[in-house]
Scaffold this motif. Structure first.
Motif, short mmCIF file in Angstrom:
data_model
loop_
_atom_site.label_atom_id
_atom_site.label_comp_id
_atom_site.label_asym_id
_atom_site.label_seq_id
_atom_site.Cartn_x
_atom_site.Cartn_y
_atom_site.Cartn_z
N ASP A 19 0.81 -1.22 0.00
CA ASP A 19 0.00 0.00 0.00
C ASP A 19 0.84 1.27 0.00
N GLY A 20 2.18 1.12 0.06
CA GLY A 20 3.08 2.26 -0.01
C GLY A 20 3.23 3.05 1.27
N LYS A 21 2.60 2.63 2.36
CA LYS A 21 2.66 3.41 3.61
C LYS A 21 3.93 3.14 4.41
N TYR A 22 4.50 1.96 4.27
CA TYR A 22 5.60 1.55 5.14
C TYR A 22 6.82 1.09 4.34
N LEU A 23 7.95 1.11 5.04
CA LEU A 23 9.20 0.59 4.49
C LEU A 23 9.82 -0.32 5.54
N ALA A 24 9.99 -1.58 5.18
CA ALA A 24 10.59 -2.55 6.11
C ALA A 24 12.03 -2.82 5.69
N SER A 25 12.92 -2.89 6.67
CA SER A 25 14.32 -3.21 6.41
C SER A 25 14.84 -4.08 7.53
N CYS A 26 15.91 -4.82 7.23
CA CYS A 26 16.48 -5.74 8.21
C CYS A 26 17.92 -5.35 8.53
N VAL A 27 18.25 -5.42 9.81
CA VAL A 27 19.62 -5.24 10.29
C VAL A 27 19.95 -6.44 11.15
N GLN A 28 20.66 -7.41 10.57
CA GLN A 28 20.96 -8.67 11.23
C GLN A 28 19.66 -9.36 11.65
N TYR A 29 19.36 -9.44 12.95
CA TYR A 29 18.17 -10.13 13.44
C TYR A 29 17.03 -9.16 13.77
N VAL A 33 10.48 -1.22 10.85
CA VAL A 33 9.39 -0.74 10.01
C VAL A 33 9.30 0.78 10.15
N ARG A 34 9.42 1.49 9.02
CA ARG A 34 9.40 2.95 9.01
C ARG A 34 8.18 3.47 8.26
N ASP A 35 7.82 4.70 8.58
CA ASP A 35 6.85 5.42 7.78
C ASP A 35 7.52 5.76 6.46
N ALA A 36 6.92 5.37 5.32
CA ALA A 36 7.59 5.53 4.03
C ALA A 36 7.76 6.99 3.64
N ILE A 41 10.85 5.62 12.53
CA ILE A 41 10.64 4.23 12.93
C ILE A 41 9.30 4.10 13.63
N LEU A 42 8.46 3.17 13.13
CA LEU A 42 7.15 2.91 13.72
C LEU A 42 7.17 1.67 14.60
N GLN A 43 7.88 0.64 14.16
CA GLN A 43 7.97 -0.60 14.93
C GLN A 43 9.37 -1.19 14.80
N LEU A 44 9.79 -1.85 15.85
CA LEU A 44 11.09 -2.54 15.86
C LEU A 44 10.86 -3.93 16.43
N TYR A 45 11.11 -4.96 15.61
CA TYR A 45 10.89 -6.34 16.03
C TYR A 45 12.24 -7.06 16.10
N PHE A 391 21.18 1.57 3.19
CA PHE A 391 20.24 1.96 2.14
C PHE A 391 19.86 3.42 2.33
N CYS A 392 19.42 4.02 1.23
CA CYS A 392 18.90 5.38 1.29
C CYS A 392 17.78 5.50 0.28
N LEU A 393 17.00 6.57 0.39
CA LEU A 393 15.92 6.82 -0.54
C LEU A 393 16.28 7.96 -1.47
N CYS A 394 15.93 7.79 -2.72
CA CYS A 394 16.12 8.82 -3.74
C CYS A 394 14.73 9.32 -4.14
N PHE A 395 14.47 10.61 -3.94
CA PHE A 395 13.16 11.19 -4.23
C PHE A 395 13.21 11.87 -5.60
N LEU A 396 12.30 11.44 -6.49
CA LEU A 396 12.28 11.96 -7.84
C LEU A 396 11.25 13.06 -7.97
N GLU A 397 11.43 13.89 -9.01
CA GLU A 397 10.44 14.92 -9.30
C GLU A 397 9.15 14.23 -9.75
N MET A 398 8.03 14.86 -9.44
CA MET A 398 6.74 14.33 -9.87
C MET A 398 6.50 14.68 -11.33
#
Length: 413
Positions: A19-29, A33-36, A41-45, A391-398
């Motif tokens: 749905d484009g709302k979140y971004l999940a990433s892993c660091v070892q174990y 979960v971030r707000d996209a 950071i919204l959750q850390l598991y 990782f990083c995010l690249c934001f493009l022009e609309m």
């Protein structure tokens, strides 16, 4: 273009929710979960071991984390962070895990591809599917989620079985008459199933008669003046510019220097790579291909010409452009909303092609951010760039700023 700050990452595991709302990433174990949009950071598991596979459910409510070394799958809920689920395959082991279309079933493939175990998160029931084949793409679901097609190997022959996803009962079973089935895929309407042995060439078929319309060859020399060949070239430093202190030595060419695209004069000889005949399963033929979201273009990579991306005009059934990079192409992916192709070669740049032209963009920041993979946000207005450890995010022009993005930043030609 704008770039976010750099975040830690392991095993290139970084995915936007459907749905484009979140971004999940892993660091070892750890699963983050971030707000996209804000990257907060919204959750850390915390998982029991290092995460080796990450996948969102179709409704973006659950995340599957596979720990192959332990034969475990852990599932996390975004709506109920305190809820969790652990699936242990025990001595059978685990080599692959994926969601069913409803986002409430998980399909686990055991070691040696002995079987697939289907686990229900709702009823906790278990179903078993035998004889899955170890191949490039052996499982595929119809878009409506009603049916599963599975590639099988029995008695040294290839088969396909069709299952009903509501109860996982066998619907059809048939011989494919292939030598060594490499993959299967449903047509978008779910009425036709494609089965292929290998993908050495690119052939375009009529979807009604299934007869070949044309075949796209990948010659090492391009001499048609109607084809635009973009060659990546290193930018010359300004006169009087001295790098002090001298840059540190890093592996691979052009990891920190800027580059641009130049239009080559015909004929153009592309760099070729002779297949390693003394190795098992040498990389040869078309190793990657993808249609643009509007189906107007097809991008391909021939593993014998690893530095080039070929872009085909599907409406005219002809080669439109070739992008020859200075390094081997590692990955490319079309944006989900526009015919905009993102390419990475393992260096500190990301490359974008559209019908308006192409651009080379340096990823800013200290040190060299070597882009090994990438993934688009479902909206197509941002792009996650993945390196070995970050990782990083690249934001493009609309839409209204497309010409600005392609015309000013990165020397589009």
């Amino acid at each position: 273009m704008n770039f976010s700050e750099v975040f830690k990452l392991s095993s290139l595991l970084c995915k936007f929710s459907p749905d484009g709302k979140y971004l999940a990433s892993c660091v070892q174990y750890r699963l983050v979960v971030r707000d996209a949009s804000t990257l907060q950071i919204l959750q850390l598991y915390t998982c029991l071991d290092q995460i080796q596979h990450l996948e969102w459910s179709a409704d973006s409510l659950f995340i599957l984390c596979a720990l192959y070394k332990r034969g475990l799958v852990q599932v996390w809920s975004l709506e109920q962070p305190e809820w969790h689920c652990k699936i242990d395959e025990g001595s059978a082991g685990l080599v692959a895990s994926c969601w069913g279309p409803d986002g409430r079933h998980i399909l686990n493939t055991t070691e040696f591809h002995l079987r697939i175990t289907v686990w229900s998160l709702c009823t906790k029931s278990v179903s078993y599917i035998k004889y899955p084949k170890a191949c490039q793409q052996g499982i595929t679901f119809t878009r409506d989620g009603r049916y599963l097609a599975l590639a099988e190997r029995r008695d040294c022959r290839d088969y396909v079985s069709i299952f009903v996803c509501s109860d996982w009962q066998l619907l059809r079973h048939f011989d494919t008459d292939t030598q060594d089935l490499a993959g299967i895929e449903w047509a978008p309407n779910g009425c036709v199933l494609a089965v292929w042995d290998s993908c050495l060439e690119v052939r375009i078929l009529n979807h009604v008669t299934w007869k070949m319309i044309t075949e796209f060859g990948h010659p090492a020399t391009v001499n048609n003046p109607k084809i635009v060949v973009y060659k990546e070239a290193e930018k010359s430093p300004p006169l009087g510019h001295l790098a002090f202190p001298p840059p540190r030595a890093v592996a691979g060419p052009l990891t920190s220097s800027e580059s641009k695209y130049e239009i080559a004069s015909m004929p153009v000889s592309l760099q070729t790579l002779k297949p390693a005949a003394d190795r098992a399963n040498p990389r040869i033929g078309v190793g990657a291909l993808a249609f643009s979201p509007d189906n107007y273009f097809l991008a391909t990579r021939n593993d014998s010409i690893p530095n080039a991306v070929w872009i085909w005009d599907i409406r005219k059934l002809r080669l439109l452009a070739v992008l020859e990079q200075l390094c081997a192409v590692r990955a490319f992916q079309w944006g989900p909303q526009q015919p905009r192709l993102a390419i990475c070669t393992g260096g500190s740049k990301v490359y974008l092609w559209s019908p308006a032209g192409c651009v080379s963009v340096q990823v800013p920041g200290e040190g060299d951010f070597q882009v090994l993979s990438l993934c688009w946000h479902p909206s197509g207005d941002s792009l996650a760039l993945l390196s070995k450890d970050h990782f990083c995010l690249c934001f493009l022009e609309m839409e209204e700023g497309v010409h600005t993005a392609f015309g000013q930043r990165g020397d589009c030609t």
